[in-house]
Motif scaffolding. Sequence first.
Motif, PDB file in Angstrom:
ATOM      1  N   GLU A  50       0.973  -1.229  -0.012  1.00  0.00           N
ATOM      2  CA  GLU A  50      -0.010  -0.091   0.032  1.00  0.00           C
ATOM      3  C   GLU A  50       0.793   1.119   0.063  1.00  0.00           C
ATOM      4  OE1 GLU A  50      -1.515   1.448   4.300  1.00  0.00           O
ATOM      5  OE2 GLU A  50      -1.620  -0.782   4.139  1.00  0.00           O
ATOM      6  N   VAL A  51       0.341   2.217  -0.596  1.00  0.00           N
ATOM      7  CA  VAL A  51       1.163   3.367  -0.636  1.00  0.00           C
ATOM      8  C   VAL A  51       1.181   4.145   0.504  1.00  0.00           C
ATOM      9  CG1 VAL A  51       1.450   5.745  -1.813  1.00  0.00           C
ATOM     10  CG2 VAL A  51       1.106   3.768  -3.208  1.00  0.00           C
ATOM     11  N   VAL A  52       2.171   4.610   1.434  1.00  0.00           N
ATOM     12  CA  VAL A  52       2.125   5.526   2.337  1.00  0.00           C
ATOM     13  C   VAL A  52       2.200   6.915   2.120  1.00  0.00           C
ATOM     14  CG1 VAL A  52       3.366   5.856   4.668  1.00  0.00           C
ATOM     15  CG2 VAL A  52       2.974   3.506   3.635  1.00  0.00           C
ATOM     16  N   VAL A  53       3.125   7.197   1.167  1.00  0.00           N
ATOM     17  CA  VAL A  53       3.596   8.365   0.604  1.00  0.00           C
ATOM     18  C   VAL A  53       3.622   8.424  -0.758  1.00  0.00           C
ATOM     19  CG1 VAL A  53       5.138  10.526   0.606  1.00  0.00           C
ATOM     20  CG2 VAL A  53       4.668   9.122   2.653  1.00  0.00           C
ATOM     21  N   SER A  54       2.790   9.357  -1.585  1.00  0.00           N
ATOM     22  CA  SER A  54       2.749   9.172  -3.149  1.00  0.00           C
ATOM     23  C   SER A  54       4.223   9.726  -3.622  1.00  0.00           C
ATOM     24  CB  SER A  54       1.741  10.073  -3.773  1.00  0.00           C
ATOM     25  OG  SER A  54       1.805  11.245  -3.455  1.00  0.00           O
ATOM     26  N   ARG A  82       6.190  12.110   9.717  1.00  0.00           N
ATOM     27  CA  ARG A  82       5.001  11.574   9.646  1.00  0.00           C
ATOM     28  C   ARG A  82       4.349  10.661  10.568  1.00  0.00           C
ATOM     29  NH1 ARG A  82       1.654  10.803   4.923  1.00  0.00           N
ATOM     30  NH2 ARG A  82      -0.038   8.876   5.239  1.00  0.00           N
ATOM     31  N   ASP A  83       3.214  10.839  11.353  1.00  0.00           N
ATOM     32  CA  ASP A  83       2.551  10.016  12.408  1.00  0.00           C
ATOM     33  C   ASP A  83       2.159   8.728  11.590  1.00  0.00           C
ATOM     34  OD1 ASP A  83       1.052   8.672  14.345  1.00  0.00           O
ATOM     35  OD2 ASP A  83       1.104  10.562  15.487  1.00  0.00           O
ATOM     36  N   LEU A  84       2.654   7.610  11.733  1.00  0.00           N
ATOM     37  CA  LEU A  84       2.155   6.581  11.078  1.00  0.00           C
ATOM     38  C   LEU A  84       0.760   6.034  11.379  1.00  0.00           C
ATOM     39  CD1 LEU A  84       5.504   4.772  10.481  1.00  0.00           C
ATOM     40  CD2 LEU A  84       4.158   5.853   8.682  1.00  0.00           C
ATOM     41  N   LEU A  85       0.530   6.641  12.556  1.00  0.00           N
ATOM     42  CA  LEU A  85      -0.732   5.718  13.217  1.00  0.00           C
ATOM     43  C   LEU A  85      -1.991   6.731  13.104  1.00  0.00           C
ATOM     44  CD1 LEU A  85       0.299   5.076  16.901  1.00  0.00           C
ATOM     45  CD2 LEU A  85       0.198   3.656  15.005  1.00  0.00           C
ATOM     46  N   THR A  86      -1.752   8.069  12.544  1.00  0.00           N
ATOM     47  CA  THR A  86      -2.633   9.090  12.371  1.00  0.00           C
ATOM     48  C   THR A  86      -2.646   9.506  10.894  1.00  0.00           C
ATOM     49  OG1 THR A  86      -1.575  10.986  12.970  1.00  0.00           O
ATOM     50  CG2 THR A  86      -2.860   9.772  14.559  1.00  0.00           C
ATOM     51  N   GLY A  87      -1.406   9.606  10.287  1.00  0.00           N
ATOM     52  CA  GLY A  87      -1.332   9.923   8.930  1.00  0.00           C
ATOM     53  C   GLY A  87      -0.900  11.318   8.885  1.00  0.00           C
ATOM     54  N   LYS A  88      -0.934  12.019  10.118  1.00  0.00           N
ATOM     55  CA  LYS A  88      -0.443  13.575   9.896  1.00  0.00           C
ATOM     56  C   LYS A  88       1.097  13.810   9.874  1.00  0.00           C
ATOM     57  CE  LYS A  88      -4.352  14.771  13.040  1.00  0.00           C
ATOM     58  NZ  LYS A  88      -4.802  15.384  14.289  1.00  0.00           N
ATOM     59  N   GLU A  89       1.422  14.917   9.220  1.00  0.00           N
ATOM     60  CA  GLU A  89       2.607  15.250   8.909  1.00  0.00           C
ATOM     61  C   GLU A  89       2.927  16.478   9.498  1.00  0.00           C
ATOM     62  OE1 GLU A  89       3.537  12.700   4.961  1.00  0.00           O
ATOM     63  OE2 GLU A  89       3.237  14.929   4.921  1.00  0.00           O
TER      64      GLU A  89
END
Length: 353
Positions: A50-54, A82-89
């Motif tokens: 799965e893509v985490v960062v395009s 990048r917070d990998l739990l929330t997706g916030k950067e």
Amino acid sequence: MLAKGDRMSAKKTFVGGCAALGMLIVISCSWLYWRLFPPCGQPPEDPNVEVVVSDCHAPYLDSTSPDGKYMVYADDRGYWLRDLLTGKEKSLPAFSPYWLSGTLILQTAGGGVQQRQFWAYDVTDGTQTPLQWIAGKANFFRALPAIQQAAVIYYGADERDPIIVALAVDFKDYPLGSYALTPPSTRQGGDGEDEALLAFLQDNQIPYTKFRGKYYYDDPLPSHDGQLLAKGSQIVDTTGNLIVRTLDPNRDIYLISPVAGWAHDDSGVYLQHTQSTGPISILTPLLVGHKDQPILKLKVPLQYLSPEARAAEEARQAQEQREKLQRTIAWIAVVLVIVGLAVFWWRRRAKNT
């Protein structure tokens, strides 16, 4: 000579053939252009990732925190956490190559003939604390009293850039008591400076916590529970049996895929494909597409996950399916509207004639 009707029919056939040939050329050129220069943000062809960062801003995966909850990467806009739990950067103020702990990053600047700078960056509150830099074993004893009184000592055994970080109890409020010890910025290999760092700690009986340096492609990286190993673009169990890998084996020879770290729940590993260099690399764009690669998560199959991780992954997949269904319905609606308008226009035209 051909009759007038036959000439018109032949002309229509010729025009139709040219139109069909032109359409075929346009489609072929479009496919080739898409393979060479695909638009960014495309979903992966590999169902195992799965893509985490395009790839839209040319990202470069640098590291993940030891607990797998944070990621550091760079792109054409700067450095990012990048917070990998929330997706916030949020943006980072400096290059951040190493994790001292799950919440502390060692940041650096300079090097070579330049003066080096070091900071301890706390991801929880964004505090960036400068560290006093001491280079060369001849100067280490200047910091010995402060190091012996430090609250925690970190030793980074990176074969290319070893370092000692000593943090005082109140290092955020009083940074003058915290240090970064390294070999000299410019030195010849084999001068014993790298070994001097560890010897300094051992000779003075200073306890330390070892942190992992940069991950290299040939290093196997164990999961948090020790049940799986990640190496390159594949995950195996402790006996060497293949669990999952990226891409097709025949295409994977064109890729190098260093792993940055495991997810916090061991549900996968974070990696990024980088194209190999070699005599066949000129063909790589045709085989693997765009030169800028997204940051990916290679997913562990559901049967190997813990109950909590399996439930979270199943919920994520269900959400993806709902979003995919919504997009499909939207496209069908658009097509139906276009067809309806075309039919309406054709009937109006036929009626008027």
